[in-house]
Motif scaffolding. Structure first.
Motif, mmCIF file in Angstrom:
data_model
loop_
_atom_site.group_PDB
_atom_site.id
_atom_site.type_symbol
_atom_site.label_atom_id
_atom_site.label_comp_id
_atom_site.label_asym_id
_atom_site.label_seq_id
_atom_site.Cartn_x
_atom_site.Cartn_y
_atom_site.Cartn_z
ATOM 1 N N SER A 54 24.530 56.819 84.419
ATOM 2 C CA SER A 54 24.808 58.123 84.590
ATOM 3 C C SER A 54 24.237 58.933 85.879
ATOM 4 C CB SER A 54 24.777 58.960 83.242
ATOM 5 O OG SER A 54 25.580 58.590 82.141
ATOM 6 N N LEU A 366 27.956 59.613 78.166
ATOM 7 C CA LEU A 366 28.953 60.406 78.600
ATOM 8 C C LEU A 366 29.681 61.565 78.364
ATOM 9 C CD1 LEU A 366 28.782 60.757 81.884
ATOM 10 C CD2 LEU A 366 30.905 59.621 81.951
ATOM 11 N N ASP A 407 24.843 63.283 91.084
ATOM 12 C CA ASP A 407 25.351 62.241 90.261
ATOM 13 C C ASP A 407 26.123 62.726 89.167
ATOM 14 O OD1 ASP A 407 23.683 60.445 91.627
ATOM 15 O OD2 ASP A 407 21.981 60.532 90.285
ATOM 16 N N TRP A 408 25.742 63.698 88.568
ATOM 17 C CA TRP A 408 26.464 64.322 87.599
ATOM 18 C C TRP A 408 27.894 64.686 87.788
ATOM 19 C CZ3 TRP A 408 21.974 67.681 84.998
ATOM 20 C CH2 TRP A 408 21.163 66.559 84.401
ATOM 21 N N SER A 411 30.299 61.913 88.643
ATOM 22 C CA SER A 411 30.580 60.993 87.174
ATOM 23 C C SER A 411 31.614 61.891 86.550
ATOM 24 C CB SER A 411 29.371 61.099 86.428
ATOM 25 O OG SER A 411 29.029 62.405 85.814
ATOM 26 N N ARG A 416 32.605 55.268 85.817
ATOM 27 C CA ARG A 416 31.201 54.731 85.821
ATOM 28 C C ARG A 416 31.186 53.361 86.313
ATOM 29 N NH1 ARG A 416 27.623 55.784 80.905
ATOM 30 N NH2 ARG A 416 29.496 55.804 79.566
#
Length: 445
Positions: A54, A366, A407-408, A411, A416
């Motif tokens: 993640s 997630l 990163d978040w 995503s 992923r």
């Protein structure tokens, strides 16, 4: 003459303390030295998300030298402390031992994995305390999916798709939940496999998981995991795992290729090599001001906190209660430590550490999570968002905050990554085979 402050340990508590106090020190007032064998700090709360892909693993690691520019960083292992001489004994990464004198000593070496003498454990299991272990575990899970998809042997497939996590604390719960969620996503690309073939087992010796939080949230989390098909076994212990054959105290026996040990931590054994006052568990005995205490009296110039310290919990009605080994306490104790050491340098009075529990949050994959804040329970996406918002306020440096947010954000719109990079763990294997004149065709295929 400038006061000499030596910080033993560059983990989250040591970094937070050193960063805070150096920002408030007057020029020439004190010199802060941080001793740790690693030149970086791992933000432990992000290990599970790093393992699941993640966030980028490097973004869960903070450079001590970059953040603590006003400190002296000594790369080495503390082998002992002699408070009678006010000396810290250090074995540098390379070279002869050296001694560091101090006027104020902050002892926060953290903890190490608490392993038990279980047959097969040392040979078969992996821990979950470092970024290296997190990366290895991610690769391991994805590689086992490849093994299961390629074989026609049902026993081999069942063994490859069985994942056992021993220890139902925060680390174990978040690790198994995040990795199961990652594997669930990955199976979409394996037409040979089904979700029902995977077996995820969480083994906990106590009659509840997550002892660090309220029982309501612990039970709530156990139900959430059960609804996802995870096998949560309470009041159960691992008795043996020789050659991957798992034997549990409730009578269950099965084979597993992946065994993860997250059954708690114990104080650094280095503390036994000191003349500091320790309790029966090997923690530095402290008062509520985070001062080391011997025979009821504070030891001048010695402070401790975190996993290595036995600190009274003033918010508990039980007068014998101690602060738990949680990240919440570590961060807040670091702030109190900085204020108290600074006050002592300037002739002031240190204050007592007191932190009321307001709630907890946990990521379970997630867009999945559980939270309990001021008695209100939340699950799913809102809890997951609360988890990330909380940790965004806690991870040090703007640099890391921005990278983790990136990163978040990615995503949310991109799928992923589910690629295993197992060669990272044995980088010389291919070259060694080539140098020996052996075929590398299998590795290249």
């Amino acid at each position: 003459m400038a006061q000499r402050i030596v910080v033993v340990g560059g983990g989250q508590l040591g970094l937070e303390f050193a960063h805070r106090i150096t920002r408030k020190l007057h020029p020439g007032e004190a010199q802060v030295t941080v001793v740790d064998p690693r030149s970086n700090m791992t933000y432990q709360s992000f290990l599970a998300e790093a393992a699941a892909g993640s966030i980028e693993p490097r973004h869960a690691v903070i450079s001590l030298r970059r953040v603590l520019r006003r400190c002296r960083i000594v790369g080495g292992t503390v082998t002992g402390i002699s408070h009678a001489d006010r000396m810290v004994h250090v074995q540098p990464l390379i070279g002869p031992p050296r001694d560091l004198p101090y006027d104020q000593l902050v002892v926060c070496p953290g903890g190490v994995t608490r392993a038990l003498p279980i047959p097969g454990l040392a040979e078969q299991a992996v821990g979950f305390q470092s970024i290296g272990e997190a990366i290895w575990l991610r690769n391991r899970v994805l590689e086992r999916l490849d093994v299961a998809a390629a074989t026609t042997d049902h026993a081999v497939r069942d063994r490859a798709l069985t994942f056992v996590f021993v220890g139902g604390g925060y680390a174990g719960v978040e690790a198994i939940a995040e990795l199961e969620d990652m594997a669930r996503d990955a199976t979409r690309y394996y037409p040979e496999l089904t979700l029902a073939q995977m077996r995820w087992v969480l083994v906990e010796a106590a009659d509840r998981i997550m002892p660090e939080v309220d029982l309501d949230l612990a039970d709530y989390t156990a139900r959430e995991l059960g609804m996802r098909g995870l096998d949560v076994r309470l009041s159960c212990q691992l008795q043996s795992c020789v050659d991957g054959h798992v034997v549990l105290s409730d009578g269950a026996e099965f084979d597993a290729d992946t065994i993860v040990w997250t059954a708690g931590v114990r104080p650094s054994p280095m503390l036994r090599e000191t003349d500091l006052p320790l309790d029966e568990r090997g923690r530095v005995v402290c008062n509520a001001r985070l001062q080391a205490v011997s025979d009821g009296l504070p030891l001048p110039g010695v402070w401790s906190a975190g996993d290595a310290a036995a600190v009274p919990d003033l918010t508990s009605p039980d007068p014998t209660a101690l602060c738990g080994p949680t990240a919440q306490h570590a961060v807040r104790q670091a702030h109190t430590l900085a204020r108290n050491v600074l006050a002592t340098l300037r002739g002031g009075v240190p204050q007592e550490y007191r932190h009321a529990y307001v709630g907890s949050v946990a990521s379970l994959g997630l867009h999945k999570g559980v939270a309990q804040v001021y008695g209100v329970r939340v699950r799913g996406w809102p809890a997951w968002f609360m988890h990330r918002s909380y940790h965004m306020t806690r991870i040090p440096t703007v640099n890391r905050k921005v990278r983790v947010i990136a990163d978040w954000t990615l995503s949310l719109v991109l799928k992923r990554e589910t690629v295993a990079l197992g060669e990272l763990h044995e980088p010389r294997q291919r070259f060694a085979r080539a140098a020996a004149g052996k075929s590398t065709a299998a590795a290249d295929s």
